[in-house]
Design an enzyme around this catalytic site. Structure first.
Site, PDB file in Angstrom:
ATOM      1  CG  HIS A  85      -0.473  29.259  10.370  1.00 56.22           C
ATOM      2  ND1 HIS A  85      -1.003  28.967   9.135  1.00 56.22           N
ATOM      3  CD2 HIS A  85       0.020  28.085  10.851  1.00 56.22           C
ATOM      4  CE1 HIS A  85      -0.848  27.668   8.886  1.00 56.22           C
ATOM      5  NE2 HIS A  85      -0.229  27.125   9.905  1.00 56.22           N
ATOM      6  CG  HIS A 112      -0.719  34.895  18.402  1.00 53.15           C
ATOM      7  ND1 HIS A 112      -0.928  34.164  19.560  1.00 53.15           N
ATOM      8  CD2 HIS A 112      -1.923  34.981  17.804  1.00 53.15           C
ATOM      9  CE1 HIS A 112      -2.194  33.820  19.644  1.00 53.15           C
ATOM     10  NE2 HIS A 112      -2.831  34.304  18.591  1.00 53.15           N
ATOM     11  CG  HIS A 114      -4.976  37.029  14.548  1.00 55.92           C
ATOM     12  ND1 HIS A 114      -5.029  35.808  13.915  1.00 55.92           N
ATOM     13  CD2 HIS A 114      -4.775  36.758  15.872  1.00 55.92           C
ATOM     14  CE1 HIS A 114      -4.865  34.837  14.800  1.00 55.92           C
ATOM     15  NE2 HIS A 114      -4.725  35.390  16.000  1.00 55.92           N
ATOM     16  CG  HIS A 137      -5.246  36.939  20.232  1.00 57.69           C
ATOM     17  ND1 HIS A 137      -5.661  36.051  19.257  1.00 57.69           N
ATOM     18  CD2 HIS A 137      -6.172  37.923  20.278  1.00 57.69           C
ATOM     19  CE1 HIS A 137      -6.799  36.487  18.741  1.00 57.69           C
ATOM     20  NE2 HIS A 137      -7.136  37.612  19.349  1.00 57.69           N
ATOM     21  CB  THR A 219      -9.111  32.339  16.730  1.00 58.04           C
ATOM     22  OG1 THR A 219      -7.745  32.762  16.895  1.00 58.04           O
ATOM     23  CG2 THR A 219      -9.987  33.003  17.782  1.00 58.04           C
ATOM     24  CB  THR A 220      -5.294  28.723  15.106  1.00 55.68           C
ATOM     25  OG1 THR A 220      -4.768  28.492  16.421  1.00 55.68           O
ATOM     26  CG2 THR A 220      -5.052  30.165  14.697  1.00 55.68           C
TER      27      THR A 220
END
Length: 316
Positions: A85, A112, A114, A137, A219-220
């Site tokens: 992801h 991580h 995005h 993040h 947010t996941t």
């Protein structure tokens, strides 16, 4: 340490889940609530990400956070992993975050990213309804909790530092320590070691007192409402080619790689703030004069297809 191992295990288990995705209607962010009830936005009112605009108040008590260990080289090795992801940099122990209105000391666990695609920006949070090309993040867990299970039941159990990432012409040498490793974690489950470096070298260290604060969620999945969000005003700058490495070299599966379908647009949609207070730090600009597009975004979208084509041709 036990808390670090426990948190790492939980985050890995999220990444290994086959139950959510970003690009298929049956498992994309709008469908997460069907599989993870706490992700359903109609049942809860404190979801993330949100849009940042001028509807916020200044909080004079919000000064710079104390980032312990961010300016030194940690011992041992760090690990970069493709969890299917995103790309996760697991930093182990040795760093912590406190101050700046946080209710406790938080141990730094991982960071991580995005991102979008060749024609889309991919930050999770937006500024005046506009996305930056990427968002990073830095995840931290409250020190009083023995594991992440306990932290996720605490409305302030996690503290996440969010950094927008924008594009310029020159490479970011420090960011390159991560982006140059991406080819080694092209597929889900792949990991590679990386030599630790001062994490502060990645951050906008001269503007760390300018940020925004609100209370929200992961947010996941499972979208737990357990996050104190700190979103920094000044972005990290990387090159277009470094951005392209994320949107072209990371795949969820080997089948995706064979079909040349890289992982892209791995961000959750924006949620309403409802009655939540969004605060600007004492040095924050309250978004005054930021109604224009984030620096470089439009240009990057026009040039990314050219960069990707050039990378493809050079590999022939």
């Amino acid at each position: 340490m036990i808390w670090a191992a426990a948190l790492l295990l939980i985050f890995v288990s999220y990444g290994d889940s086959e139950d959510y995705c970003y690009d298929e209607p049956h498992c994309d962010p709008y469908a997460w609530g069907d599989m993870f009830p706490s992700c359903h936005p109609l049942l809860e009112e404190h979801h993330s990400p949100i849009n940042l605009d001028h509807h916020m108040t200044r909080n004079e008590s919000l000064g710079s956070l104390h980032l312990e260990g961010f300016d030194v080289i940690q011992t041992g090795h760090w690990t970069i992993k493709n969890d299917g992801h995103t790309v996760v940099l697991q930093v182990g122990s040795g760093m912590s975050v406190s101050g700046g209105g946080l209710p406790d000391v938080y141990h730094t666990i991982q960071l991580h990213f995005h991102w979008g695609g060749p024609a889309t920006n991919g930050s999770e949070h937006t500024v005046d309804s506009r996305r930056y090309p990427m968002e990073m993040h830095v995840v931290n867990m409250k020190s009083i909790h023995p594991n992440v299970t306990a932290a996720l039941h605490d409305p302030t159990g996690l503290a996440v530092l969010g950094f927008f990432i924008d594009v310029v012409y020159a490479d970011n040498v420090h960011f390159g320590l991560i982006s140059q490793k991406l080819s080694s974690v092209a597929y889900k489950g792949q990991t590679t070691k990386i030599k630790p470096f001062p994490l502060m070298h990645l951050l906008p260290k001269h503007n760390m007192s300018q940020y925004y604060r609100y209370y929200g969620s992961l947010t996941t999945p499972p979208c737990s409402q357990a996050v104190v969000w700190t979103l920094y005003e000044v972005p990290i700058y990387i090159s277009w080619s470094q951005l392209a490495q994320f949107s072209s070299q990371i795949f969820s599966t080997e089948e995706d790689a064979e079909q040349v379908t890289p992982l892209q647009n791995n961000f959750r949609h924006i949620h309403p703030t409802f009655s939540r207070i969004v605060s600007a730090s004492k040095d924050g600009r309250l978004l005054a004069g930021t109604s224009s597009r984030p620096l470089g975004s439009d240009v990057s979208l026009r040039l990314l297809p050219i960069i990707l084509l050039g990378s493809f041709v050079s590999g022939l």
